[in-house]
Design a protein around this motif. Structure first.
Motif, PDB file in Angstrom:
ATOM      1  N   LYS A   1      40.657  44.530  38.076  1.00  0.00           N
ATOM      2  CA  LYS A   1      41.701  44.641  37.808  1.00  0.00           C
ATOM      3  C   LYS A   1      42.614  43.106  37.996  1.00  0.00           C
ATOM      4  CE  LYS A   1      42.410  49.710  37.808  1.00  0.00           C
ATOM      5  NZ  LYS A   1      43.583  50.882  38.092  1.00  0.00           N
ATOM      6  N   ASN A   2      42.634  42.594  39.298  1.00  0.00           N
ATOM      7  CA  ASN A   2      43.561  41.655  39.220  1.00  0.00           C
ATOM      8  C   ASN A   2      42.623  40.267  40.227  1.00  0.00           C
ATOM      9  OD1 ASN A   2      45.410  39.701  40.817  1.00  0.00           O
ATOM     10  ND2 ASN A   2      47.307  41.029  39.987  1.00  0.00           N
ATOM     11  N   TRP A   3      41.761  40.167  39.647  1.00  0.00           N
ATOM     12  CA  TRP A   3      41.005  38.954  40.412  1.00  0.00           C
ATOM     13  C   TRP A   3      41.458  38.592  41.363  1.00  0.00           C
ATOM     14  CZ3 TRP A   3      36.116  38.164  39.433  1.00  0.00           C
ATOM     15  CH2 TRP A   3      35.224  36.929  39.987  1.00  0.00           C
ATOM     16  N   ASN A   4      42.887  37.661  41.548  1.00  0.00           N
ATOM     17  CA  ASN A   4      43.156  36.962  43.176  1.00  0.00           C
ATOM     18  C   ASN A   4      43.502  38.156  43.680  1.00  0.00           C
ATOM     19  OD1 ASN A   4      42.489  34.341  41.354  1.00  0.00           O
ATOM     20  ND2 ASN A   4      44.671  33.966  41.470  1.00  0.00           N
ATOM     21  N   ASP A   5      43.824  38.674  43.310  1.00  0.00           N
ATOM     22  CA  ASP A   5      44.415  39.775  45.110  1.00  0.00           C
ATOM     23  C   ASP A   5      43.353  40.672  44.605  1.00  0.00           C
ATOM     24  OD1 ASP A   5      46.691  38.912  44.452  1.00  0.00           O
ATOM     25  OD2 ASP A   5      47.582  41.043  43.021  1.00  0.00           O
ATOM     26  N   ASP A   6      42.967  40.930  44.098  1.00  0.00           N
ATOM     27  CA  ASP A   6      41.182  42.606  44.615  1.00  0.00           C
ATOM     28  C   ASP A   6      39.902  41.830  45.635  1.00  0.00           C
ATOM     29  OD1 ASP A   6      43.282  44.307  43.576  1.00  0.00           O
ATOM     30  OD2 ASP A   6      41.964  44.664  41.466  1.00  0.00           O
ATOM     31  N   LEU A   7      40.008  40.382  45.382  1.00  0.00           N
ATOM     32  CA  LEU A   7      38.627  39.888  46.463  1.00  0.00           C
ATOM     33  C   LEU A   7      39.467  38.460  46.853  1.00  0.00           C
ATOM     34  CD1 LEU A   7      36.985  38.847  42.820  1.00  0.00           C
ATOM     35  CD2 LEU A   7      36.865  41.023  44.177  1.00  0.00           C
ATOM     36  N   SER A   8      40.781  38.381  47.344  1.00  0.00           N
ATOM     37  CA  SER A   8      40.842  37.198  48.218  1.00  0.00           C
ATOM     38  C   SER A   8      41.431  37.873  49.847  1.00  0.00           C
ATOM     39  CB  SER A   8      42.595  36.561  47.724  1.00  0.00           C
ATOM     40  OG  SER A   8      43.214  37.325  47.280  1.00  0.00           O
ATOM     41  N   PRO A   9      40.567  37.631  50.179  1.00  0.00           N
ATOM     42  CA  PRO A   9      40.868  38.195  52.198  1.00  0.00           C
ATOM     43  C   PRO A   9      42.006  38.157  52.423  1.00  0.00           C
ATOM     44  CG  PRO A   9      38.865  36.664  52.305  1.00  0.00           C
ATOM     45  CD  PRO A   9      40.008  36.137  50.641  1.00  0.00           C
ATOM     46  N   TRP A  10      42.620  37.805  52.521  1.00  0.00           N
ATOM     47  CA  TRP A  10      44.002  37.583  53.787  1.00  0.00           C
ATOM     48  C   TRP A  10      45.013  36.986  51.624  1.00  0.00           C
ATOM     49  CZ3 TRP A  10      39.997  35.611  56.249  1.00  0.00           C
ATOM     50  CH2 TRP A  10      39.994  34.161  55.783  1.00  0.00           C
ATOM     51  N   PRO A  11      46.345  37.104  52.101  1.00  0.00           N
ATOM     52  CA  PRO A  11      46.939  36.447  51.220  1.00  0.00           C
ATOM     53  C   PRO A  11      46.961  35.004  51.462  1.00  0.00           C
ATOM     54  CG  PRO A  11      48.257  38.290  52.289  1.00  0.00           C
ATOM     55  CD  PRO A  11      46.888  38.189  53.193  1.00  0.00           C
ATOM     56  N   ALA A  12      47.299  34.175  50.564  1.00  0.00           N
ATOM     57  CA  ALA A  12      47.615  32.929  49.976  1.00  0.00           C
ATOM     58  C   ALA A  12      48.270  32.188  49.306  1.00  0.00           C
ATOM     59  CB  ALA A  12      45.853  32.221  50.536  1.00  0.00           C
TER      60      ALA A  12
ATOM     61  N   PRO B   1      49.931  29.676  45.955  1.00  0.00           N
ATOM     62  CA  PRO B   1      48.405  29.376  45.120  1.00  0.00           C
ATOM     63  C   PRO B   1      48.176  27.892  44.793  1.00  0.00           C
ATOM     64  CG  PRO B   1      50.786  30.385  44.155  1.00  0.00           C
ATOM     65  CD  PRO B   1      51.030  29.921  45.832  1.00  0.00           C
ATOM     66  N   VAL B   2      46.434  28.136  44.866  1.00  0.00           N
ATOM     67  CA  VAL B   2      45.847  26.544  44.935  1.00  0.00           C
ATOM     68  C   VAL B   2      46.612  25.880  43.697  1.00  0.00           C
ATOM     69  CG1 VAL B   2      43.542  25.338  45.152  1.00  0.00           C
ATOM     70  CG2 VAL B   2      44.652  27.700  46.580  1.00  0.00           C
ATOM     71  N   TRP B   3      45.824  26.679  42.199  1.00  0.00           N
ATOM     72  CA  TRP B   3      45.683  25.787  41.229  1.00  0.00           C
ATOM     73  C   TRP B   3      47.152  27.347  39.689  1.00  0.00           C
ATOM     74  CZ3 TRP B   3      42.262  28.253  42.359  1.00  0.00           C
ATOM     75  CH2 TRP B   3      41.454  29.630  41.358  1.00  0.00           C
ATOM     76  N   GLY B   4      47.281  26.705  39.620  1.00  0.00           N
ATOM     77  CA  GLY B   4      48.645  27.347  38.522  1.00  0.00           C
ATOM     78  C   GLY B   4      50.181  27.872  39.973  1.00  0.00           C
ATOM     79  N   LYS B   5      49.985  29.112  38.801  1.00  0.00           N
ATOM     80  CA  LYS B   5      51.268  29.377  39.875  1.00  0.00           C
ATOM     81  C   LYS B   5      51.086  30.994  40.434  1.00  0.00           C
ATOM     82  CE  LYS B   5      55.263  27.928  36.616  1.00  0.00           C
ATOM     83  NZ  LYS B   5      55.743  27.700  36.090  1.00  0.00           N
ATOM     84  N   GLN B   6      50.195  31.654  40.294  1.00  0.00           N
ATOM     85  CA  GLN B   6      49.486  33.022  40.905  1.00  0.00           C
ATOM     86  C   GLN B   6      49.578  32.764  42.270  1.00  0.00           C
ATOM     87  OE1 GLN B   6      46.852  35.280  38.903  1.00  0.00           O
ATOM     88  NE2 GLN B   6      46.947  37.235  40.005  1.00  0.00           N
ATOM     89  N   ASP B   7      49.620  33.233  43.613  1.00  0.00           N
ATOM     90  CA  ASP B   7      48.816  33.357  44.429  1.00  0.00           C
ATOM     91  C   ASP B   7      48.225  34.793  45.165  1.00  0.00           C
ATOM     92  OD1 ASP B   7      50.395  35.651  44.691  1.00  0.00           O
ATOM     93  OD2 ASP B   7      52.380  35.532  45.707  1.00  0.00           O
ATOM     94  N   PHE B   8      47.689  34.370  46.262  1.00  0.00           N
ATOM     95  CA  PHE B   8      46.276  35.512  46.480  1.00  0.00           C
ATOM     96  C   PHE B   8      47.166  36.529  47.122  1.00  0.00           C
ATOM     97  CE2 PHE B   8      44.806  31.356  45.891  1.00  0.00           C
ATOM     98  CZ  PHE B   8      43.199  31.580  44.909  1.00  0.00           C
ATOM     99  N   GLY B   9      46.766  37.439  46.879  1.00  0.00           N
ATOM    100  CA  GLY B   9      47.061  39.086  47.518  1.00  0.00           C
ATOM    101  C   GLY B   9      46.406  39.590  48.580  1.00  0.00           C
ATOM    102  N   GLY B  10      45.405  39.256  49.221  1.00  0.00           N
ATOM    103  CA  GLY B  10      44.490  39.712  49.993  1.00  0.00           C
ATOM    104  C   GLY B  10      44.212  40.844  49.971  1.00  0.00           C
ATOM    105  N   ARG B  11      44.029  41.738  49.297  1.00  0.00           N
ATOM    106  CA  ARG B  11      43.260  42.743  49.013  1.00  0.00           C
ATOM    107  C   ARG B  11      41.991  43.460  49.062  1.00  0.00           C
ATOM    108  NH1 ARG B  11      47.973  43.536  45.151  1.00  0.00           N
ATOM    109  NH2 ARG B  11      45.914  44.219  43.926  1.00  0.00           N
TER     110      ARG B  11
END
Length: 375
Positions: free
Chosen positions: A208-219, A221-231
């Motif tokens: 459902k959420n590419w950056n959140d569901d696949l990131s191993p830990w929170p981080a 944003p590297v590009w744009g404004k969406q950060d990584f949820g770490g889920r």
């Protein structure tokens, strides 16, 4: 016999009028007789047709009513089947086909395109053939005979999976995808088939959420404004619960070789999942996001445990002005060196172009390499 006359005398005129009346009466009597016979014939035909239709309805009702106990036994037998047999794709197709035949024969009766006996025999024969094929489907499923699937939807809890490949396969391929990846899945599956003879079943799991569901830990944003949820931990937990059900449903043995793969952040997720346990036989990481903050240090402390690891990168990916992402080239070279040093079967392939070129074909090569067992 009426004699001819001159029609001049009074007697001749009377005789001629009488003759005309007789001829007209006979003609009308004949016409009345013909019409009566026509009405009797039409009535007889209508009665016969109604009787035939009534016989057809009665025969059809009796046939299907006689099949009710058989259907009940059939349903009881289905309840005794295992989950993988009950949801055999062949059985589902046959059940739908049986319904289509039933509707077709009813329509044929309504349109009077076949007589009662012919339609009854057709439906009876078709139903018997479907039941025979249904039993054949069970036998095929139990014997492990190959069943091909293309883009079959499978709902597991709150996620949608698309199934491709062969039931009872030796390899179970898992890939986390988004809507963009789904558009190229058929081309990817076809490319895998062209590159390997190994039987496989690929389950494409939509996130459902590419950056959140696949990131191993929170981080950040590297590009744009969406950060990584770490889920990624939640995604991996769901995947571990879903795999046994997929195995049972598609007759895949428990000791099958499970390969987790993906593109970009999904490739990083596959690499990270392989650090959590040794359940994965292989990792197919095409252009993985190994630039992710903290990944090199984490992998060094928690080594990848898969037996085979495929790595790839576009030769233009590291040439970017984005500083965090520019580290992707050095990081993937270091990871490849570390895996080789540990004795893991690993390869690093460089592809022409940037990150977004031929993602489906690159992922196909990754899965094929892991299954082929080549160095």
């Amino acid at each position: 016999m009426i004699k001819r006359n001159d029609g001049i005398s009074k007697d001749d005129i009377c005789q001629n009028q009488f003759t005309s009346y007789v001829v007209l009466a006979v003609k009308r009597k004949r016409q009345s007789y013909i019409k009566k016979k026509q009405r009797e014939h039409e009535k007889e035909t209508r009665t016969k047709k109604e009787a035939e239709q009534s016989e057809f309805r009665t025969a059809g009702y009796d046939m299907w009513s006689r099949m009710e106990p058989q259907n009940e036994k059939l349903m009881a037998a289905m309840q005794q089947l295992s989950l993988k047999e009950r949801f055999n794709p062949i059985l589902n197709i046959l059940i739908v086909t049986r319904g289509i035949i039933h509707v077709y024969t009813i329509t044929a009766r309504m349109l009077c395109r076949c007589n009662a006996s012919a339609a009854k025999n057709f439906r009876g024969s078709a139903s018997s053939a479907i039941l025979i094929l249904w039993c054949a489907g069970i036998i095929m499923q139990r014997k492990g005979i190959v069943i091909f699937m293309d883009n079959q939807l499978l709902q597991i809890q709150n996620r949608t999976c698309r199934i491709y490949g062969t039931a009872s396969a030796e390899y179970l391929l898992l890939q986390m995808v988004d809507e963009h990846d789904l558009a190229g899945m058929e081309r990817e599956v076809e490319a895998i088939r062209q590159q390997t003879a190994q039987p496989f079943l690929l389950a494409a799991v939509q996130v459902k959420n590419w950056n959140d569901d696949l990131s191993p830990w929170p981080a950040p944003p590297v590009w744009g404004k969406q950060d990584f949820g770490g889920r990624a931990g939640d995604t991996l937990a769901w995947l571990e619960q879903a795999v046994p059900g997929i195995r049972r449903q598609y007759s895949i043995k428990e000791d099958c070789k499970v390969v987790l793969g993906g593109y970009s952040l999904a490739g990083l997720f596959a690499l990270w999942a392989a650090t959590q346990n040794d359940a994965l036989y292989g990792v197919a990481a095409a252009s993985p996001s190994v630039w992710f903050p903290g990944w090199p240090e984490y992998e060094a402390a928690h080594p990848i445990q898969a037996q085979r690891v495929y790595l790839s990168l576009g030769d233009r990916e590291e040439h970017t002005k984005n500083q965090p992402m520019a580290a992707v080239g050095d990081n993937i070279r270091a990871l490849h060196t570390a895996l080789i040093r540990r004795g893991t079967a690993c390869t690093l392939e460089w592809n022409a172009g940037g990150h977004f070129k031929d993602a489906d074909l690159r992922t196909a090569r990754a899965f094929a390499w892991v299954m082929e067992g080549k160095q």
